[in-house]
Design a protein around this motif. Structure first.
Motif, PDB file in Angstrom:
ATOM      1  N   PHE A 177       0.817  -1.210   0.000  1.00 25.80           N
ATOM      2  CA  PHE A 177       0.000   0.000   0.000  1.00 25.80           C
ATOM      3  C   PHE A 177       0.854   1.264   0.000  1.00 25.80           C
ATOM      4  O   PHE A 177       0.403   2.320  -0.412  1.00 25.80           O
ATOM      5  N   LEU A 178       2.100   1.166   0.473  1.00 25.89           N
ATOM      6  CA  LEU A 178       2.966   2.341   0.517  1.00 25.89           C
ATOM      7  C   LEU A 178       3.548   2.701  -0.841  1.00 25.89           C
ATOM      8  O   LEU A 178       3.772   3.881  -1.125  1.00 25.89           O
ATOM      9  N   VAL A 179       3.791   1.740  -1.694  1.00 22.69           N
ATOM     10  CA  VAL A 179       4.412   2.017  -2.988  1.00 22.69           C
ATOM     11  C   VAL A 179       3.556   2.957  -3.833  1.00 22.69           C
ATOM     12  O   VAL A 179       4.062   3.961  -4.348  1.00 22.69           O
ATOM     13  N   PRO A 180       2.261   2.729  -4.000  1.00 26.60           N
ATOM     14  CA  PRO A 180       1.467   3.682  -4.791  1.00 26.60           C
ATOM     15  C   PRO A 180       1.395   5.064  -4.143  1.00 26.60           C
ATOM     16  O   PRO A 180       1.396   6.083  -4.844  1.00 26.60           O
ATOM     17  N   ILE A 181       1.390   5.119  -2.830  1.00 25.11           N
ATOM     18  CA  ILE A 181       1.327   6.411  -2.139  1.00 25.11           C
ATOM     19  C   ILE A 181       2.623   7.184  -2.361  1.00 25.11           C
ATOM     20  O   ILE A 181       2.606   8.383  -2.634  1.00 25.11           O
ATOM     21  N   VAL A 182       3.764   6.501  -2.292  1.00 27.33           N
ATOM     22  CA  VAL A 182       5.058   7.150  -2.511  1.00 27.33           C
ATOM     23  C   VAL A 182       5.170   7.631  -3.957  1.00 27.33           C
ATOM     24  O   VAL A 182       5.724   8.693  -4.227  1.00 27.33           O
ATOM     25  N   ASN A 183       4.630   6.880  -4.889  1.00 29.87           N
ATOM     26  CA  ASN A 183       4.663   7.291  -6.288  1.00 29.87           C
ATOM     27  C   ASN A 183       3.779   8.508  -6.543  1.00 29.87           C
ATOM     28  O   ASN A 183       4.025   9.261  -7.487  1.00 29.87           O
ATOM     29  N   LEU A 184       2.777   8.719  -5.723  1.00 32.29           N
ATOM     30  CA  LEU A 184       1.879   9.862  -5.903  1.00 32.29           C
ATOM     31  C   LEU A 184       2.352  11.117  -5.188  1.00 32.29           C
ATOM     32  O   LEU A 184       1.791  12.192  -5.389  1.00 32.29           O
ATOM     33  N   LEU A 185       3.396  11.013  -4.350  1.00 34.10           N
ATOM     34  CA  LEU A 185       3.851  12.172  -3.584  1.00 34.10           C
ATOM     35  C   LEU A 185       4.242  13.375  -4.449  1.00 34.10           C
ATOM     36  O   LEU A 185       3.852  14.501  -4.120  1.00 34.10           O
ATOM     37  N   PRO A 186       4.981  13.216  -5.555  1.00 31.65           N
ATOM     38  CA  PRO A 186       5.282  14.399  -6.366  1.00 31.65           C
ATOM     39  C   PRO A 186       4.031  15.064  -6.940  1.00 31.65           C
ATOM     40  O   PRO A 186       3.944  16.291  -7.007  1.00 31.65           O
ATOM     41  N   LEU A 187       3.059  14.265  -7.325  1.00 30.84           N
ATOM     42  CA  LEU A 187       1.814  14.835  -7.857  1.00 30.84           C
ATOM     43  C   LEU A 187       1.029  15.561  -6.770  1.00 30.84           C
ATOM     44  O   LEU A 187       0.468  16.638  -7.004  1.00 30.84           O
ATOM     45  N   LEU A 188       1.006  14.977  -5.573  1.00 30.66           N
ATOM     46  CA  LEU A 188       0.320  15.630  -4.467  1.00 30.66           C
ATOM     47  C   LEU A 188       1.010  16.929  -4.078  1.00 30.66           C
ATOM     48  O   LEU A 188       0.351  17.928  -3.773  1.00 30.66           O
TER      49      LEU A 188
END
Length: 85
Positions: A11-22
């Protein structure tokens, strides 16, 4: 049963990948509050570590003559007196 700590990376991998977009979304909102325009920085594409880019072996600033002699043939202290009147 699987422990929850083992499932956490899934569950952390998709969240980490979205951090720059967020980050870009949040910065755009903050800049919008001040009336400024936020422009997203251009991001470098991901590079594969197993297929490096072309290596340029050219060395900048290295003299072509190993002795260090200048190409024009003048000695360091010589002055050319060829004035035409």
């Amino acid at each position: 049963m699987v422990c929850l700590a083992c499932l956490l990376p899934l569950f952390l991998v998709p969240i980490v990948n979205l951090l720059p977009l967020l980050f870009d979304l949040i910065m755009a909102k903050v800049y919008g509050l001040f009336g400024w325009e936020y422009r997203k920085p251009e991001r470098a594409p991901a590079a594969c570590p197993y297929k490096p880019g072309a290596n340029n072996n050219s060395k900048v600033g290295v003299e072509s003559v190993p002795g260090g002699a200048p190409e024009h043939g003048l000695k360091p202290g010589a002055v050319e007196n060829s004035k035409c009147d």
